[in-house]
Design a protein around this motif. Structure first.
Motif, PDB file in Angstrom:
ATOM      1  N   SER A 319       0.839  -1.201   0.000  1.00  0.00           N
ATOM      2  CA  SER A 319       0.000   0.000   0.000  1.00  0.00           C
ATOM      3  C   SER A 319       0.873   1.250   0.000  1.00  0.00           C
ATOM      4  O   SER A 319       0.573   2.233  -0.686  1.00  0.00           O
ATOM      5  N   LYS A 323       1.433   4.205  -2.878  1.00  0.00           N
ATOM      6  CA  LYS A 323       1.354   5.651  -2.638  1.00  0.00           C
ATOM      7  C   LYS A 323       2.528   6.390  -3.282  1.00  0.00           C
ATOM      8  O   LYS A 323       2.400   7.564  -3.658  1.00  0.00           O
ATOM      9  N   GLN A 324       3.675   5.705  -3.401  1.00  0.00           N
ATOM     10  CA  GLN A 324       4.831   6.331  -4.051  1.00  0.00           C
ATOM     11  C   GLN A 324       4.658   6.405  -5.566  1.00  0.00           C
ATOM     12  O   GLN A 324       5.292   7.225  -6.236  1.00  0.00           O
ATOM     13  N   PHE A 327       0.559   8.635  -6.316  1.00  0.00           N
ATOM     14  CA  PHE A 327       0.265   9.800  -5.468  1.00  0.00           C
ATOM     15  C   PHE A 327      -0.606  10.827  -6.194  1.00  0.00           C
ATOM     16  O   PHE A 327      -1.364  11.573  -5.578  1.00  0.00           O
ATOM     17  N   GLY A 328      -0.535  10.847  -7.524  1.00  0.00           N
ATOM     18  CA  GLY A 328      -1.330  11.810  -8.282  1.00  0.00           C
ATOM     19  C   GLY A 328      -2.825  11.549  -8.218  1.00  0.00           C
ATOM     20  O   GLY A 328      -3.637  12.447  -8.492  1.00  0.00           O
ATOM     21  N   GLU A 330      -4.528  11.023  -5.544  1.00  0.00           N
ATOM     22  CA  GLU A 330      -5.134  11.488  -4.300  1.00  0.00           C
ATOM     23  C   GLU A 330      -6.118  12.626  -4.545  1.00  0.00           C
ATOM     24  O   GLU A 330      -7.151  12.730  -3.878  1.00  0.00           O
ATOM     25  N   GLN A 331      -5.829  13.478  -5.507  1.00  0.00           N
ATOM     26  CA  GLN A 331      -6.712  14.609  -5.792  1.00  0.00           C
ATOM     27  C   GLN A 331      -8.063  14.159  -6.346  1.00  0.00           C
ATOM     28  O   GLN A 331      -9.058  14.877  -6.239  1.00  0.00           O
ATOM     29  N   TYR A 337      -8.622   7.655  -0.776  1.00  0.00           N
ATOM     30  CA  TYR A 337      -7.265   7.441  -1.292  1.00  0.00           C
ATOM     31  C   TYR A 337      -6.585   6.233  -0.644  1.00  0.00           C
ATOM     32  O   TYR A 337      -5.942   5.432  -1.330  1.00  0.00           O
ATOM     33  N   ASP A 338      -6.708   6.083   0.685  1.00  0.00           N
ATOM     34  CA  ASP A 338      -6.073   4.952   1.361  1.00  0.00           C
ATOM     35  C   ASP A 338      -6.658   3.627   0.879  1.00  0.00           C
ATOM     36  O   ASP A 338      -5.917   2.654   0.660  1.00  0.00           O
ATOM     37  N   CYS A 341      -5.284   2.929  -2.522  1.00  0.00           N
ATOM     38  CA  CYS A 341      -3.896   2.457  -2.481  1.00  0.00           C
ATOM     39  C   CYS A 341      -3.795   1.015  -1.985  1.00  0.00           C
ATOM     40  O   CYS A 341      -2.867   0.290  -2.374  1.00  0.00           O
TER      41      CYS A 341
END
Length: 365
Positions: A319, A323-324, A327-328, A330-331, A337-338, A341
């Motif tokens: 997870s 996120k690495q 990350f884009g 998330e918006q 988002y979590d 991921c």
């Protein structure tokens, strides 16, 4: 590392193992984060079912670990039966069994025994599903090799009865015990024997080996049924009937001897094994009896590399890796988002497993 998989193995067993691993790898964390974002009654119900109850009772998540042990037991008649026909010496047979026991125990230390901390103060001797599997596998294999079919049933019943009787006696070593958190005999034994290396949880391990063995033995009985000369439809029927019977018997016994996963009571063994039999019957009927296999291939990819999937998902935080990379997103996903991921991280792991499967690379112990 093995580059080949036996052609005569039942696809449903691999698919069921893959389904179980999917629940272990991603389900609990995903549903927790989904509920954190959605905050609905439905997602709360799902989240509750993918958490263990405080003590007495049973949630869906409680079947995941015993199902893992059950499937290990299912495979024993296939693997040891083949090895015995290959005229392996007893020495080679036991060497294989003990080697697997040791490797599983070490992997358990890596996954949950805190071995990778390289800090003795954080090390736990016995605290992981793989170690429970190691114990159940070892004694079930010994029983399979040395006991008759009737003897194996007696051994299974003896494990359940002995463990239930030990838990029912109120006084040992000048101490009083009850079936309550931190006041029961299995926890006391773990604390006394493991000492500073006890994992400080409500889960018991050492004496509970009787339950781990019984759970694995129940899978062994299912494996013997799968290898029988009965028609596939009859095998599916018997698996289902045995499963339902185990559930009913466990609920009756549970009136006096509660279903408690954390100390793996005998009623829990019967209940979870009953559910495992029903699940195996369902997967076996759909995949091996009716031949509906296309939907099952993704689960099979996971199931064929179960050790890689389990250890990899615990050693590496997929997870966080997701996120690495994503990350884009998330918006666009906001509070979800979590949860996103969690699924993306599982996707990364699945891609690795799929690539290994495509190249016929399977990690076995």
């Amino acid at each position: 590392m093995n580059k080949s998989i036996a052609n005569n193995r039942l696809m449903s067993v691999d698919v069921l193992r893959g389904f179980d691993l999917l629940m272990i790898i991603v389900a609990d964390r995903f549903f927790y984060n989904l509920n954190t974002a959605a905050k609905t009654n439905f997602t709360k119900t799902l989240t509750d079912q993918f958490e263990h109850p405080e003590w007495i009772g049973f949630h869906l998540y409680d079947v995941i670990m015993p199902l893992f042990l059950f499937v290990v037991g299912v495979v024993i008649p296939f693997s040891l039966g083949k090895r015995s026909t290959d005229e392996e010496s007893d020495y080679k047979l036991y060497k294989h069994i003990f080697r697997r026991f040791v490797i599983l125990f070490i992997l358990g230390w890596i996954v949950q025994g805190n071995l990778l901390f390289l800090d003795l103060s954080k090390f736990h001797i016995f605290s992981n599903t793989l170690q429970a599997i190691a114990v159940g596998y070892l004694f079930s294999c010994i029983a399979y090799i040395n006991l008759s079919k009737k003897g194996r049933y007696i051994f299974f019943a003896s494990c359940l009865i002995l463990y239930a009787v030990l838990l029912a006696v109120p006084n040992y070593f000048g101490h009083s015990f009850e079936l309550l958190p931190n006041k029961n005999l299995p926890i006391y034994i773990d604390q006394q024997i493991f000492g500073r290396f006890y994992d400080q949880t409500q889960y018991s391990w050492l004496l509970t080996g009787l339950g781990f063995t019984a759970t694995t033995m129940s899978g062994l009985f299912a494996g013997e049924l799968l290898l029988s000369s009965l028609s596939r439809q009859k095998i599916a029927n018997y698996l289902f009937i045995i499963g339902v019977s185990g559930i009913v018997i466990s609920l009756i016994i549970g009136l006096w001897h509660p279903i408690i996963k954390k100390i793996w009571t005998s009623s829990f063994v019967l209940f979870s094994s009953g559910i495992s039999f029903v699940l195996l019957a369902l997967f076996y009927w759909i995949v091996d009896v009716k031949g509906y296999t296309k939907w099952a291939n993704p689960f099979r990819v996971i199931g064929l590399n179960a050790i890689a999937a389990y250890v990899g998902s615990h050693v590496f935080n997929f997870s966080l890796i997701a996120k690495q990379i994503f990350f884009g997103f998330e918006q666009f996903t906001g509070a979800y988002y979590d949860a996103f991921c969690d699924l993306a991280g599982f996707g990364i792991l699945y891609f690795l497993l799929w690539y290994m499967h495509k190249n016929k690379t399977y990690i076995k112990v």
